[in-house]
Design an enzyme around this catalytic site. Structure first.
Site, PDB file in Angstrom:
ATOM      1  N   GLY A 231      29.336  39.255 -41.237  1.00 33.65           N
ATOM      2  CA  GLY A 231      27.919  39.238 -41.370  1.00 33.65           C
ATOM      3  C   GLY A 231      27.473  40.746 -41.156  1.00 33.65           C
ATOM      4  O   GLY A 231      28.247  41.599 -40.838  1.00 33.65           O
ATOM      5  N   ASP A 345      16.451  34.449 -32.909  1.00 32.38           N
ATOM      6  CA  ASP A 345      17.047  34.345 -34.285  1.00 32.38           C
ATOM      7  C   ASP A 345      17.642  33.061 -34.433  1.00 32.38           C
ATOM      8  O   ASP A 345      18.857  32.787 -34.979  1.00 32.38           O
ATOM      9  CB  ASP A 345      18.312  35.441 -34.430  1.00 32.38           C
ATOM     10  CG  ASP A 345      18.623  35.612 -35.989  1.00 32.38           C
ATOM     11  OD1 ASP A 345      17.850  35.331 -36.531  1.00 32.38           O
ATOM     12  OD2 ASP A 345      19.852  36.185 -36.070  1.00 32.38           O
TER      13      ASP A 345
END
Length: 518
Positions: A231, A345
């Site tokens: 990612g 998040d």
């Protein structure tokens, strides 16, 4: 009068200056020549009609023998040394017998040596004989032994006896045979363990985390060969550390805010533990390299099961358990830690599932610790568009209620199996979902792959909780503890109003992840 082991005796009690005890007056049979088993085991009848133990044996009951009663027989002076067919016994030749003992067993051995070996290998064998008629073996006891005299032909048998010297030597050999490999094995294991400890030595930090060298993690991941994912933060690899324990090793990319994310993870997960939070085992901070070592979650992230083709379909009960578990993890961060911790998040990519589909919150790279008095607040934009609370966009101070908003969006995605943004005709799915909840049509929000297989009451509660969590004003959102109690059915959930600012949140463009100073 006494009847003992087939012998009838008349005894008289004597008590005088020279002797005290029973003395025999008469017995029948009175001689071993009358009864074949008069002398008992391992005892032979002599020409005088009395009994005598064969070589290597002694009376089993000396008192009985003194009374003239021999049926108790004789016992070995040196016990036989035989176990599991391994023996150090030897044989002595009895060559003055008249006839053979009772109950011989014929065997097929064709030589005297084979006959002896067969007897020696069977711990219950007490004697053998080999002649023109073949091999004979006796088990357990020898009965009906008679010593011959010089006028008749004698028969021979080989009698099994123990040996002090051989027994001791054999015992030592047997012990060494058993203990030797164990000692050698233990020494090898100690050497391997010592070498392993040297190669994987770790330094504990605050009693929770281990500090790894880059070489150790390179070895643990087999040179970073098994990549689990990648990612914006970097790459994750599967590895194995001491234990052995499967781990996930995250190698952070080199960019401006990498060290800030690294410190956030270590400071947050290094101080807390909860069943719904992924465990951080340790880290590596060597030169420019920054790596984090987590527990391995075999079933990957929640998003792969919700939005990817070909993955297992999560049942409604499992989805509800995941929602409650994630809620409890966030409640712990917000309400039970010494400092209030905001994850910042929350999204399906950061909810991991282990081999048993137990769910844990991961990726604390954007987490922030706030004082309980909330005297400090966040103004730094961090998180993922689509899961950001309105206050992020409006530049308002950020509190733990921002996580509550993100949780509400994730809860809607759990229910529907659809992304909140970019989902077919519904540019922002939560807006559509809120309208349907107010219309009382919650079944249309359930993931179509479940084919209606869900508890409608639980579904209605979950949809209402999600819509309360995504309210525009944080004051109207529940705390995570309250949201969990609602999901568990501990408190009633009123019908929430429809938020009005969803479209404003999407004005920033496509979904992306941010961690930049504003």
């Amino acid at each position: 009068m006494r009847l003992h082991m087939g012998q009838v005796s008349l005894l008289r009690w004597v008590n005088n200056a020279t002797i005290t005890g029973w003395q025999p007056l008469w017995s029948y049979p009175s001689s071993c020549k009358i009864s074949a088993f008069y002398c008992g085991a391992f005892s032979a009848c002599t020409s005088a009609g009395t009994c005598a133990c064969i070589d290597g044996f002694r009376p089993s009951d000396p008192d009985e023998w003194r009374l003239g009663q021999f049926v108790s027989g004789c016992s070995r002076v040196i016990p036989s040394d035989c176990e599991d067919g391994i023996s150090t016994d030897s044989f002595v030749l009895l060559d003055n017998l008249q006839g053979l003992p009772a109950n011989p067993q014929d065997t097929s051995e064709e030589t005297s040596e084979d006959c002896e070996a067969t007897c020696l290998s069977q711990c219950y064998c007490v004697a053998y004989s080999y002649d023109l008629s073949g091999c004979k073996i006796w088990y357990n006891v020898l009965l009906n032994l008679t010593f011959g005299n010089g006028t008749i032909h004698h028969t021979k048998i080989s009698m099994r006896i123990g040996s002090h010297g051989k027994r001791r030597q054999g015992h030592i050999q047997h012990v060494m045979l058993v203990i030797g490999p164990i000692v050698v094995g233990l020494l090898i294991m100690l050497v391997i363990f010592w070498l392993y400890k040297i190669s994987s030595r770790q330094t504990k930090v605050d009693g929770f985390l281990a500090v790894y060298t880059y070489t150790q993690l390179k070895r643990a991941t087999r040179n970073f060969s098994d990549k689990l994912g990648e990612g914006g933060f970097g790459s994750v690899f599967k590895g194995t550390v001491a234990g052995p324990t499967d781990v996930a090793v995250k190698e952070l990319k080199s960019f401006g805010h990498r060290d800030k994310q690294f410190r956030a993870e270590v400071q947050t997960l290094g101080l807390i533990q909860h069943t719904n939070l992924v465990r951080l085992f340790g880290f590596c901070s060597e030169g420019t390299r920054r790596l984090l070592v987590y527990e391995y979650m075999a079933n990957g992230s929640l998003n792969s099961h919700l939005f990817s083709e070909g993955t297992s379909i999560l049942s409604w009960n499992l989805r509800r358990r995941i929602a409650i578990g994630v809620g409890k993890g966030l409640s712990y961060l917000h309400e039970e830690c010494r400092d209030c911790i905001i994850h910042c998040d929350i999204k399906p990519e950061n909810i991991l599932l282990d081999a048993e589909f137990c769910h844990k919150i991961a990726d604390f790279g954007m987490a922030k610790l706030l004082g309980r008095d909330m005297s400090t607040a966040l103004t730094t934009l961090r998180g993922t568009i689509g899961y950001l609370a309105p206050e992020w966009v409006y530049g308002q101070p950020i509190t733990h209620k921002a996580d509550v908003y993100s949780f509400g969006v994730v809860l809607l995605e759990l229910i529907s199996g659809r992304r909140a943004t970019g989902n077919g005709n519904h540019r922002y799915f939560p807006l559509y979902a809120a309208a349907k909840v107010n219309e009382g049509d919650v079944l249309c929000l359930l993931d179509g792959r479940l084919r209606g297989d869900g508890n409608e009451k639980e579904l209605d509660v979950a949809c209402r909780v999600a819509c309360w969590c995504i309210q525009d004003d944080e004051i109207h959102r529940p705390s995570m503890g309250q949201a969990v109690r609602m999901l568990e059915g501990a408190v009633d959930v009123e019908l929430p109003p429809i938020p009005t600012s969803f479209q404003n949140i999407m004005d920033g463009g496509d979904s992306g992840t941010y961690s930049a100073e504003v």
